[in-house]
Scaffold this motif. Structure first.
Motif, PDB file in Angstrom:
ATOM      1  N   PRO A 170       0.755  -1.316  -0.064  1.00 60.52           N
ATOM      2  CA  PRO A 170      -0.072   0.030  -0.055  1.00 60.52           C
ATOM      3  C   PRO A 170       0.864   1.363  -0.009  1.00 60.52           C
ATOM      4  O   PRO A 170       0.578   2.176  -0.552  1.00 60.52           O
ATOM      5  CB  PRO A 170      -0.766  -0.145   1.228  1.00 60.52           C
ATOM      6  N   ALA A 225      -5.421   1.824  -1.335  1.00 66.79           N
ATOM      7  CA  ALA A 225      -7.014   1.297  -1.325  1.00 66.79           C
ATOM      8  C   ALA A 225      -7.104   0.158  -2.398  1.00 66.79           C
ATOM      9  O   ALA A 225      -8.274   0.011  -2.554  1.00 66.79           O
ATOM     10  CB  ALA A 225      -7.853   2.657  -1.898  1.00 66.79           C
ATOM     11  N   THR A 227      -7.979  -3.353  -3.091  1.00 65.35           N
ATOM     12  CA  THR A 227      -8.931  -4.297  -2.305  1.00 65.35           C
ATOM     13  C   THR A 227      -9.390  -5.383  -3.235  1.00 65.35           C
ATOM     14  O   THR A 227      -8.781  -5.483  -4.324  1.00 65.35           O
ATOM     15  CB  THR A 227     -10.046  -3.461  -1.958  1.00 65.35           C
ATOM     16  N   TRP A 228     -10.002  -6.335  -2.653  1.00 65.53           N
ATOM     17  CA  TRP A 228     -10.406  -7.535  -3.610  1.00 65.53           C
ATOM     18  C   TRP A 228     -11.354  -7.056  -4.767  1.00 65.53           C
ATOM     19  O   TRP A 228     -11.274  -7.749  -5.795  1.00 65.53           O
ATOM     20  CB  TRP A 228     -11.157  -8.572  -2.721  1.00 65.53           C
ATOM     21  N   SER A 229     -12.061  -5.708  -4.579  1.00 63.70           N
ATOM     22  CA  SER A 229     -12.759  -5.580  -5.682  1.00 63.70           C
ATOM     23  C   SER A 229     -12.110  -5.001  -6.757  1.00 63.70           C
ATOM     24  O   SER A 229     -12.370  -5.133  -8.018  1.00 63.70           O
ATOM     25  CB  SER A 229     -13.883  -4.402  -5.324  1.00 63.70           C
ATOM     26  N   SER A 230     -10.805  -4.409  -6.530  1.00 63.82           N
ATOM     27  CA  SER A 230      -9.891  -4.063  -7.544  1.00 63.82           C
ATOM     28  C   SER A 230      -9.345  -5.476  -8.280  1.00 63.82           C
ATOM     29  O   SER A 230      -9.203  -5.403  -9.473  1.00 63.82           O
ATOM     30  CB  SER A 230      -8.653  -3.315  -6.981  1.00 63.82           C
ATOM     31  N   ASP A 252      -6.363 -15.322   2.387  1.00 63.44           N
ATOM     32  CA  ASP A 252      -6.200 -14.413   1.290  1.00 63.44           C
ATOM     33  C   ASP A 252      -5.985 -15.399   0.030  1.00 63.44           C
ATOM     34  O   ASP A 252      -6.536 -15.199  -1.107  1.00 63.44           O
ATOM     35  CB  ASP A 252      -5.186 -13.597   1.595  1.00 63.44           C
TER      36      ASP A 252
END
Length: 374
Positions: A170, A225, A227-230, A252
Motif C-alpha cells: 500500500p 486503497a 482491495t479485492w474489488s480491484s 487470502d
C-alpha cells in the motif's frame, strides 16, 4: 552505473555459486545502490528469517530410481519453461548496469524462463517483449485506477504473457539503509511506465525525514486503497493469466482462488515490507493446502540455490521467483552475468533432482520434507 574497476571485477565464469555472485556484485556496486538492493525493512528480521527458514527445510531423498535422464523442464502458467522459475520483478535495473532490464530479459530468454517486467522498470515493456522471450508484467495499483488499467492494456498490446499484481505494497515500508543513505535515483534512471518529468524519486531528501526519496515517490503514486474489488475488476479486464504476488495468509489465498486468479506468489517481498512477517517458505505449505490445486502457487523471497528450488517444489510450489541474485549477476557482467546465475541455478537444480531420486519437477513435488528447528 556500477563501478567496473579491473581490481575488483570478477568474470562471470569465475562464479561457482550464487554467494560468489553476491560477493562480486558487492565489490563493484556503489555502497548506496548495494544497500538499496540488499536491504530490508525495519530491523531486517524478516529479511534474515527468509534464509534461516529455507535452511531449516530438509528433503527426504528417494533411492534406487533411474535418474539417468533428469529433466528440469516444467510449465508455468500453462506455458513451458526450462526451469521451474521466473525472474522476479525488480525495479530500476539500470541502477546496476547500463542495459538494465534489457540484459536481464535477454538472459532469461536464453535460459528459457519468464522475465517479469516491473511497473518501475527502467526499460519500457515494449522493448522487453520485442526480445522474443516470455515476459510477465508486474503491476502496482496506482492512485488513478484508470492508469493501472491503461498499463495492463499496454502490457497486453506489447505481448506480455501474464499480469502479476503486487498486493503487499500500500506504500513502501521504512527501509533504514535507504533513509540513512538519503537514497535517490540518479537522473539517468527513471520509471519508464510512469509519467516523465520531475519526480520525488530523483530528489535527495532535504531534511532528516522518515523516508527515502523513493518511498516518498511511491507513496504519492501507489494506491493504499487496493482491495479485492480491484482484483475482481482486473480479472474482468484482462484476458491474460493473473497472478497475485504478496500472499502469506491461507485465507487470502482462498479468496484469490475464488476470484479466478491463475496463481499466487507466497512472498513477503524479500523482507522489504512488513518486518516481522512470516518467512515465505513457512507460509507456503498452508497456502498450498488451502488452494487445493485451484491455482498455481509460486514461492518468492530468499531463493539462493537449486536446492532451494527443490525445497519449494517438495513443499508444493509450482516454481519460484528469483530476484536479488539476477541483479548480482547483472552488476557483475550484464547479460552474461545474469545468464551465469541462471546456469548455476539450472545445474544445481538438476543435481538436486537426481540426488533426491527425482527424474523431473513433478517427482520433486512428491518428496517429503522434515523441518529442523534446532
Amino acid at each position: 552505473m556500477a563501478s567496473t574497476s579491473d581490481d575488483r571485477a570478477v568474470h562471470p565464469e569465475h562464479l561457482h555459486c550464487l554467494a560468489d555472485a553476491e560477493r562480486a556484485a558487492a565489490a563493484v556496486l556503489p555502497a548506496a545502490v548495494r544497500d538499496f538492493l540488499a536491504g530490508g525493512s525495519g530491523a531486517e528480521v524478516t529479511l534474515d528469517a527468509n534464509r534461516t527458514a529455507l535452511d531449516r527445510v530438509f528433503v527426504v531423498p528417494r533411492v534406487l530410481r533411474d535418474v539417468s535422464a533428469c529433466t528440469t523442464g516444467t510449465t508455468l502458467l500453462g506455458r513451458p519453461a526450462r526451469l521451474p522459475l521466473a525472474l522476479a520483478p525488480v525495479a530500476y535495473q539500470r541502477l546496476v548496469h547500463a542495459e538494465g532490464e534489457l540484459a536481464a530479459a535477454r538472459a532469461a530468454r536464453e535460459a528459457g524462463v519468464p522475465f517479469t517486467a516491473s511497473t518501475l522498470s527502467s526499460v519500457p515493456v515494449e522493448r522487453l517483449t520485442a526480445l522474443g522471450g516470455a515476459v510477465w508484467f508486474q503491476l502496482y495499483w496506482l492512485r488513478e485506477a484508470g492508469r493501472s488499467l491503461d498499463l495492463v492494456r499496454r502490457a497486453e498490446d506489447a505481448g506480455a504473457e501474464a499480469i502479476m499484481l503486487t498486493v503487499d505494497v500500500p506504500w513502501m515500508a521504512r527501509r533504514l539503509r535507504d533513509v540513512r543513505n538519503r537514497f535517490a535515483l540518479p537522473g539517468r534512471v527513471r520509471a519508464a511506465h510512469l509519467a516523465q518529468g520531475p519526480s520525488a524519486a530523483h530528489r535527495t531528501p532535504s531534511g532528516p525525514g522518515h523516508a527515502s526519496a523513493l518511498a516518498a515517490h511511491t507513496a504519492a503514486v501507489f494506491s493504499p486503497a487496493l482491495t479485492w474489488s480491484s482484483v475482481e475488476a482486473l480479472r474482468e479486464r484482462t484476458r491474460l493469466p493473473l497472478v497475485l504476488k504478496g500472499i502469506l495468509a491461507a485465507e487470502d489465498a482462498v479468496r484469490a482462488a475464488a476470484c479466478g486468479v491463475d496463481a499466487v506468489v507466497v512472498s513477503n517481498h524479500g523482507g522489504r515490507q512488513l518486518d516481522g512477517a512470516v518467512p515465505s517458505v513457512d507460509a507456503l505449505p498452508e497456502v498450498v493446502a488451502a488452494v487445493a490445486g485451484r491455482c498455481e502457487v509460486l514461492l518468492d523471497s530468499g531463493i539462493r540455490s537449486g536446492t532451494d528450488v527443490l525445497r519449494a517444489l517438495a513443499l508444493g510450489a509450482s516454481g519460484v521467483l528469483v530476484g536479488r541474485p539476477a541483479l548480482w549477476g547483472l552488476a557483475v557482467g550484464g547479460e552474461g552475468g545474469v545468464r551465469r546465475v541462471l546456469d548455476l541455478l539450472a545445474d544445481e537444480f538438476r543435481d538436486a533432482l537426481g540426488l533426491a531420486g527425482c527424474v523431473n519437477a513433478a517427482a520433486a513435488r512428491e518428496l517429503r520434507t522434515v523441518r529442523h528447528d534446532g
